[in-house]
Design a protein around this motif. Structure first.
Motif, PDB file in Angstrom:
ATOM      1  N   GLU A  70       7.716-134.331  21.971  1.00 35.47           N
ATOM      2  CA  GLU A  70       7.548-133.589  20.710  1.00 35.47           C
ATOM      3  C   GLU A  70       8.130-132.186  20.824  1.00 35.47           C
ATOM      4  N   ARG A  71       7.664-131.428  21.816  1.00 38.53           N
ATOM      5  CA  ARG A  71       8.266-130.144  22.149  1.00 38.53           C
ATOM      6  C   ARG A  71       8.555-130.195  23.655  1.00 38.53           C
ATOM      7  N   ARG A  72       9.859-130.165  24.013  1.00 37.78           N
ATOM      8  CA  ARG A  72      10.217-130.288  25.438  1.00 37.78           C
ATOM      9  C   ARG A  72      10.259-128.880  26.023  1.00 37.78           C
ATOM     10  N   VAL A  73       9.138-128.513  26.636  1.00 34.83           N
ATOM     11  CA  VAL A  73       8.925-127.124  27.043  1.00 34.83           C
ATOM     12  C   VAL A  73       8.446-127.075  28.486  1.00 34.83           C
ATOM     13  N   LEU A  74       9.005-126.154  29.268  1.00 35.00           N
ATOM     14  CA  LEU A  74       8.394-125.780  30.545  1.00 35.00           C
ATOM     15  C   LEU A  74       7.676-124.456  30.318  1.00 35.00           C
ATOM     16  N   ILE A  92      -1.040-114.082  25.867  1.00 28.80           N
ATOM     17  CA  ILE A  92       0.348-114.510  25.605  1.00 28.80           C
ATOM     18  C   ILE A  92       0.688-115.810  26.335  1.00 28.80           C
ATOM     19  N   TYR A  93       1.260-116.734  25.576  1.00 30.66           N
ATOM     20  CA  TYR A  93       1.835-117.972  26.111  1.00 30.66           C
ATOM     21  C   TYR A  93       3.341-117.839  26.051  1.00 30.66           C
ATOM     22  N   LEU A  94       4.030-118.252  27.126  1.00 29.76           N
ATOM     23  CA  LEU A  94       5.495-118.280  27.144  1.00 29.76           C
ATOM     24  C   LEU A  94       5.965-119.675  27.513  1.00 29.76           C
ATOM     25  N   MET A  96       9.779-122.166  27.805  1.00 28.90           N
ATOM     26  CA  MET A  96      11.220-122.359  27.571  1.00 28.90           C
ATOM     27  C   MET A  96      11.399-123.759  27.006  1.00 28.90           C
ATOM     28  N   GLN A  97      11.992-123.826  25.829  1.00 30.63           N
ATOM     29  CA  GLN A  97      12.128-125.104  25.117  1.00 30.63           C
ATOM     30  C   GLN A  97      13.588-125.542  25.089  1.00 30.63           C
ATOM     31  N   LEU A  98      13.783-126.832  25.353  1.00 29.90           N
ATOM     32  CA  LEU A  98      15.134-127.424  25.345  1.00 29.90           C
ATOM     33  C   LEU A  98      15.263-128.413  24.195  1.00 29.90           C
ATOM     34  N   ALA A 107       8.155-132.032  12.353  1.00 32.69           N
ATOM     35  CA  ALA A 107       7.417-130.973  11.660  1.00 32.69           C
ATOM     36  C   ALA A 107       5.939-130.994  12.021  1.00 32.69           C
ATOM     37  N   HIS A 108       5.413-129.824  12.269  1.00 35.85           N
ATOM     38  CA  HIS A 108       3.973-129.655  12.374  1.00 35.85           C
ATOM     39  C   HIS A 108       3.626-128.209  12.005  1.00 35.85           C
ATOM     40  N   LYS A 109       2.342-127.965  11.813  1.00 40.03           N
ATOM     41  CA  LYS A 109       1.898-126.582  11.617  1.00 40.03           C
ATOM     42  C   LYS A 109       0.626-126.406  12.430  1.00 40.03           C
ATOM     43  N   HIS A 110       0.397-125.172  12.870  1.00 42.57           N
ATOM     44  CA  HIS A 110      -0.794-124.933  13.705  1.00 42.57           C
ATOM     45  C   HIS A 110      -1.312-123.524  13.497  1.00 42.57           C
ATOM     46  N   THR A 111      -2.525-123.309  13.985  1.00 44.59           N
ATOM     47  CA  THR A 111      -3.155-122.003  13.800  1.00 44.59           C
ATOM     48  C   THR A 111      -2.523-120.911  14.678  1.00 44.59           C
ATOM     49  N   VAL A 115       6.763-117.022  18.007  1.00 47.28           N
ATOM     50  CA  VAL A 115       8.133-116.567  17.755  1.00 47.28           C
ATOM     51  C   VAL A 115       9.032-117.265  18.750  1.00 47.28           C
ATOM     52  N   ARG A 116      10.307-117.342  18.403  1.00 46.37           N
ATOM     53  CA  ARG A 116      11.303-117.881  19.330  1.00 46.37           C
ATOM     54  C   ARG A 116      12.386-116.849  19.546  1.00 46.37           C
ATOM     55  N   MET A 117      12.735-116.644  20.819  1.00 41.16           N
ATOM     56  CA  MET A 117      13.853-115.768  21.190  1.00 41.16           C
ATOM     57  C   MET A 117      14.923-116.690  21.740  1.00 41.16           C
ATOM     58  N   TRP A 148       4.689-124.744   8.208  1.00 41.83           N
ATOM     59  CA  TRP A 148       5.347-125.931   8.765  1.00 41.83           C
ATOM     60  C   TRP A 148       6.589-125.502   9.529  1.00 41.83           C
ATOM     61  N   HIS A 149       6.841-126.167  10.663  1.00 40.78           N
ATOM     62  CA  HIS A 149       8.099-125.899  11.364  1.00 40.78           C
ATOM     63  C   HIS A 149       8.567-127.119  12.128  1.00 40.78           C
ATOM     64  N   GLU A 150       9.884-127.270  12.180  1.00 42.21           N
ATOM     65  CA  GLU A 150      10.538-128.356  12.907  1.00 42.21           C
ATOM     66  C   GLU A 150      11.876-127.827  13.403  1.00 42.21           C
ATOM     67  N   HIS A 151      12.349-128.440  14.492  1.00 35.93           N
ATOM     68  CA  HIS A 151      13.601-127.959  15.088  1.00 35.93           C
ATOM     69  C   HIS A 151      14.643-129.074  15.089  1.00 35.93           C
ATOM     70  N   GLY A 152      15.883-128.732  14.741  1.00 42.17           N
ATOM     71  CA  GLY A 152      16.987-129.703  14.761  1.00 42.17           C
ATOM     72  C   GLY A 152      18.202-129.096  15.424  1.00 42.17           C
ATOM     73  N   LEU A 162      13.127-119.208  24.146  1.00 46.04           N
ATOM     74  CA  LEU A 162      11.840-118.784  24.704  1.00 46.04           C
ATOM     75  C   LEU A 162      10.814-118.773  23.575  1.00 46.04           C
ATOM     76  N   ASP A 163       9.756-119.547  23.727  1.00 50.21           N
ATOM     77  CA  ASP A 163       8.645-119.529  22.776  1.00 50.21           C
ATOM     78  C   ASP A 163       7.613-118.498  23.237  1.00 50.21           C
ATOM     79  N   VAL A 164       7.173-117.654  22.331  1.00 46.78           N
ATOM     80  CA  VAL A 164       6.095-116.705  22.626  1.00 46.78           C
ATOM     81  C   VAL A 164       4.990-116.969  21.603  1.00 46.78           C
ATOM     82  N   LEU A 165       3.828-117.373  22.088  1.00 46.54           N
ATOM     83  CA  LEU A 165       2.718-117.702  21.182  1.00 46.54           C
ATOM     84  C   LEU A 165       1.464-116.924  21.575  1.00 46.54           C
ATOM     85  N   ASP A 166       0.583-116.732  20.593  1.00 52.85           N
ATOM     86  CA  ASP A 166      -0.743-116.165  20.874  1.00 52.85           C
ATOM     87  C   ASP A 166      -1.746-117.285  21.163  1.00 52.85           C
TER      88      ASP A 166
END
Ligand code: GTQ
Length: 345
Positions: A70-74, A92-94, A96-98, A107-111, A115-117, A148-152, A162-166
């Protein structure tokens, strides 16, 4: 400071009686939860060089199809918190998504807020609340809570960001959950062009936007140009730094985590005072040395590090002939709202 009574000082039958009733004496633990002068940080100064993680992330692309991830992240996990906690700092959560060419992360949405750099590659996009945001190196794209967000990916080479989440904060609050959805209808390209000129905002029929997140994509070309203009026009400024803000209100772009970009001028050394927030540094361009408590990380392009709060930090541009650009994340917006934000000069 007065030494307090220990657990062992209490008779065992008394301790057993407390335990049986879900009761705990405070005094043996008072100094642990309220240490004198400065918090005890679990967050350790930690660096994640991109050249170490990149091959492993690309290997994940071979080992695990996107449908199985779903999200290929290390996740860039801080050993001080325990790797299984998947935290870079307390809040902070970090990650790296490929995304490989042709792949789609549904698509999904969450609480939690994200951000993505963008670190590497061209041709990918993320659609946030129906707005298609193209991804280029150095761009910052917001995914605020509940959108809602999805990546293509329409390009030909792998894209990494780089994903940065709270997430640690929202998870701690027992408020973290996701809702799955269908592909979003796209309502146009991203709105960053509408807010490209600072000082003027759209007012269709005299009305200001009531959108809490009016600008979702902050293109690196614009942020870089703003830093260069600042360096040129205000050569005596203490630090060439800009914050990512809501262009309608000027307040931080998101509510929990804060984001800024810093230019270290050629040869510049910057001494940051101890602040109450842990900080994440990600190198967008050039090379910077990040020093705290006698330890130095030599960041190169796409490298990321985390430094705990309440310690002074020294940043040095290793090059004497070109600027170095850093992306910075911290939890200052949250700490300011809670009244615990401090700068110790
Ligand atoms: O791309 O939506 O790194 O939901 C962690 C959770 C990325 C995402 C992460 C997520 C996402």
């Amino acid at each position: 400071m007065q030494e307090l009574g220990r657990l062992e000082d209490l008779p065992q039958d008394y301790r057993d009686a407390l335990t049986a009733r879900n009761l705990v004496p405070l005094w043996p633990s008072l100094r642990a939860v309220l240490p004198p002068g400065k918090p005890t940080a679990r967050t350790q100064a930690t660096c994640w060089p991109y050249q170490d993680l990149r091959p492993l992330l690309l290997q994940a692309g071979e080992l695990t199809p996107i449908e199985k991830a779903e999200r290929r992240v290390l996740v860039l996990a801080n050993p001080g918190h325990g790797l299984e906690k998947m935290q870079a700092s307390s809040t902070i959560y970090l990650g790296m998504q490929l995304l490989k060419p042709g792949e789609w992360a549904p698509a999904h949405k969450h609480t939690p807020n994200a951000v993505r750099m963008i670190v590497e590659g061209e041709g990918a996009y993320t659609t946030v609340g129906g707005e298609k945001c193209l991804m280029s190196r150095g761009d910052l794209i917001l995914t605020p809570t509940g959108l809602w967000h999805e990546h293509g990916h329409d390009g030909s080479k792998p894209v990494v960001w780089l994903d940065v989440l709270d997430l640690p904060m929202i998870y701690y609050m027992e408020a973290s959950y996701v809702t799955e959805g269908k592909a979003q209808p796209v309502q146009g390209e991203s709105s960053d062009r509408a807010y490209q000129r600072g000082g003027v905002v759209p007012t269709p029929l005299f009305a200001r936007s009531e959108n809490a997140f009016p600008m979702l994509r902050y293109p690196w070309v614009d942020v870089r140009a703003a830093l260069q203009a600042l360096a040129t026009t205000q050569p005596d400024i203490e630090a060439v730094q800009v914050a990512y803000v809501n262009p309608e209100t000027g307040v931080d772009a998101l509510k929990v985590l804060g984001f800024s970009a810093l230019m270290l001028r050629p040869g510049e050394t910057l001494n940051l005072p101890a602040r109450s927030t842990a900080m994440v540094f990600h190198q967008i361009e050039g090379g910077a040395d990040v020093t705290s408590e006698g330890k130095t990380f030599n960041l190169g392009e796409a490298d990321t590090c985390c430094i705990p709060g309440y310690v002074p930090i020294t940043l040095t541009n290793r090059a004497s002939d070109q600027p170095a650009y850093l992306f910075i994340a911290d939890d200052a917006p949250l700490q300011k709202k809670l009244g615990v934000y401090e700068v110790r000069k």
